[in-house]
Design an enzyme around this catalytic site. Structure first.
Site, PDB file in Angstrom:
ATOM      1  N   HIS A  64       0.832  -1.206   0.000  1.00 31.45           N
ATOM      2  CA  HIS A  64       0.000   0.000   0.000  1.00 31.45           C
ATOM      3  C   HIS A  64       0.869   1.259   0.000  1.00 31.45           C
ATOM      4  O   HIS A  64       0.589   2.222  -0.727  1.00 31.45           O
ATOM      5  CB  HIS A  64      -0.939   0.017   1.203  1.00 31.45           C
ATOM      6  CG  HIS A  64      -1.871  -1.152   1.246  1.00 31.45           C
ATOM      7  ND1 HIS A  64      -2.641  -1.453   2.353  1.00 31.45           N
ATOM      8  CD2 HIS A  64      -2.159  -2.112   0.331  1.00 31.45           C
ATOM      9  CE1 HIS A  64      -3.353  -2.538   2.103  1.00 31.45           C
ATOM     10  NE2 HIS A  64      -3.077  -2.957   0.885  1.00 31.45           N
ATOM     11  N   HIS A 111      -9.164  -1.969  -5.146  1.00 34.08           N
ATOM     12  CA  HIS A 111      -8.065  -2.264  -4.222  1.00 34.08           C
ATOM     13  C   HIS A 111      -7.069  -3.235  -4.849  1.00 34.08           C
ATOM     14  O   HIS A 111      -5.866  -3.144  -4.584  1.00 34.08           O
ATOM     15  CB  HIS A 111      -8.567  -2.826  -2.891  1.00 34.08           C
ATOM     16  CG  HIS A 111      -7.434  -3.033  -1.931  1.00 34.08           C
ATOM     17  ND1 HIS A 111      -6.883  -1.998  -1.203  1.00 34.08           N
ATOM     18  CD2 HIS A 111      -6.700  -4.138  -1.632  1.00 34.08           C
ATOM     19  CE1 HIS A 111      -5.870  -2.461  -0.492  1.00 34.08           C
ATOM     20  NE2 HIS A 111      -5.740  -3.759  -0.735  1.00 34.08           N
ATOM     21  N   ASP A 122      -3.065  -2.694  -5.037  1.00 34.04           N
ATOM     22  CA  ASP A 122      -2.047  -3.692  -4.708  1.00 34.04           C
ATOM     23  C   ASP A 122      -1.104  -3.933  -5.884  1.00 34.04           C
ATOM     24  O   ASP A 122       0.118  -4.036  -5.707  1.00 34.04           O
ATOM     25  CB  ASP A 122      -2.703  -5.017  -4.327  1.00 34.04           C
ATOM     26  CG  ASP A 122      -3.160  -5.076  -2.882  1.00 34.04           C
ATOM     27  OD1 ASP A 122      -2.768  -4.199  -2.083  1.00 34.04           O
ATOM     28  OD2 ASP A 122      -3.906  -6.014  -2.542  1.00 34.04           O
ATOM     29  N   HIS A 142      -0.551 -11.092  -4.880  1.00 36.50           N
ATOM     30  CA  HIS A 142       0.856 -10.740  -4.674  1.00 36.50           C
ATOM     31  C   HIS A 142       1.810 -11.763  -5.288  1.00 36.50           C
ATOM     32  O   HIS A 142       2.846 -11.398  -5.843  1.00 36.50           O
ATOM     33  CB  HIS A 142       1.146 -10.589  -3.186  1.00 36.50           C
ATOM     34  CG  HIS A 142       0.318  -9.533  -2.522  1.00 36.50           C
ATOM     35  ND1 HIS A 142       0.312  -8.225  -2.947  1.00 36.50           N
ATOM     36  CD2 HIS A 142      -0.543  -9.589  -1.472  1.00 36.50           C
ATOM     37  CE1 HIS A 142      -0.516  -7.527  -2.187  1.00 36.50           C
ATOM     38  NE2 HIS A 142      -1.045  -8.330  -1.298  1.00 36.50           N
TER      39      HIS A 142
END
Length: 292
Positions: free
Chosen positions: A75, A231, A235, A258
């Site tokens: 973030h 969001h 990311d 991720h």
């Protein structure tokens, strides 16, 4: 376009998402060609921002060096990317970046408070020269050549509040602040309960995440109807920052996270599917205008 750092140091205190303990975060200016470096003040260890220093991607993006780690960097790095900052020292006194409200808006405000300083050296962009893709079943993440910076993301959750969401984001600092920065991280109540049973997500709450049960969100409201996919873009921007600079190209993904994002950065480097370019004159290219 020139390299950037911040004008003055700035600090904030928050709690870590997983350990739930207070963390002090300090951002300091650095000279041109220094890059972005994390520093664990409690351990005296520096960790350069690079795909080579990523040590975990299960619950967050975690970097480490000499056995010392900093977790949940995505973030903060998303906001740093959005302002085109090339040189920065990021100091934390624990092993997590504070989660703040679960979005990037607190970090945007820190950077705005610190101010942006242009340096003398030309800014180095990572220009994507050929398509690179990572797949995992129906999930994928790819980078493609483009003269601009864009993020195209799709998610599909078997949940009445989320369902199928798509978002196409044409990057600029202004657009990032308006469309992406306030989108919060999210999780499911049953997952949170499990994570806490194994000593994780101890700092998680309705104050710093969207929490969903089987049918609804437990928070009062959403900030955007499609806050979830926004969001995921937040990311992805943070994860792509590990390339070591702002890229020029298109990022596209379905259900990526991720781990796939990290593999994508590694594959881009392995295939040498990029070139380093500089724009000496401000506004010479559309991509330079995106950071104005």
């Amino acid at each position: 376009m020139k390299q950037r750092t911040i004008k003055r140091p700035v600090e904030a205190i928050g709690i870590g998402l997983h350990k739930g303990v207070p963390v002090k975060l300090r951002l300091e200016p650095m000279a041109e060609d220094s890059g972005i470096v994390f520093y664990r003040s409690d351990k005296g260890v520096s960790i350069p921002l690079s795909p080579d220093y990523v040590v975990d991607t299960k619950m967050a993006t975690v970097i480490g060096n000499e056995g010392v780690m900093v977790s949940t960097i995505e973030h903060l790095m998303s906001a740093i990317y959005a302002f085109g900052i090339d040189n920065l020292r990021i100091i934390v006194d624990n092993d997590e970046v504070p989660i703040m409200d679960g979005s990037a808006i607190s970090f945007v405000m820190m950077i705005e408070e610190a101010g942006i300083k242009e340096l003398e050296a030309p800014k180095k962009f990572i220009k994507i020269t050929k398509e690179v893709e990572i797949k995992d079943g129906d999930k994928f993440a790819k980078l493609k050549p483009n003269e601009k910076i864009s993020f195209d993301f799709e998610i599909n959750f078997d949940h009445p509040v989320i369902g199928n969401q798509k978002y196409m984001f044409n990057f600029s600092t202004k657009n990032y602040i308006e469309e992406i920065a306030r989108a919060r991280t999210f999780g499911f109540l049953k997952e949170v309960q499990y994570l806490r049973s194994i000593g994780l997500a101890l700092g998680g709450s309705l104050e710093n995440a969207i929490v969903l049960d089987d049918k609804k969100i437990l928070n009062d409201s959403l900030r955007f109807e499609d806050e979830f996919v926004r969001h995921k873009i937040l990311d992805a921007i943070g994860d792509m920052s590990l390339l070591g600079g702002n890229f020029i190209g298109s990022y596209e993904a379905f259900a990526s996270g991720h781990h796939l994002n990290h593999l994508l950065t590694k594959e881009l480097v392995a295939q040498e599917a990029f070139e380093i370019v500089t724009f000496e004159k401000e506004g010479e290219k559309a991509v330079a205008k995106a950071f104005s």
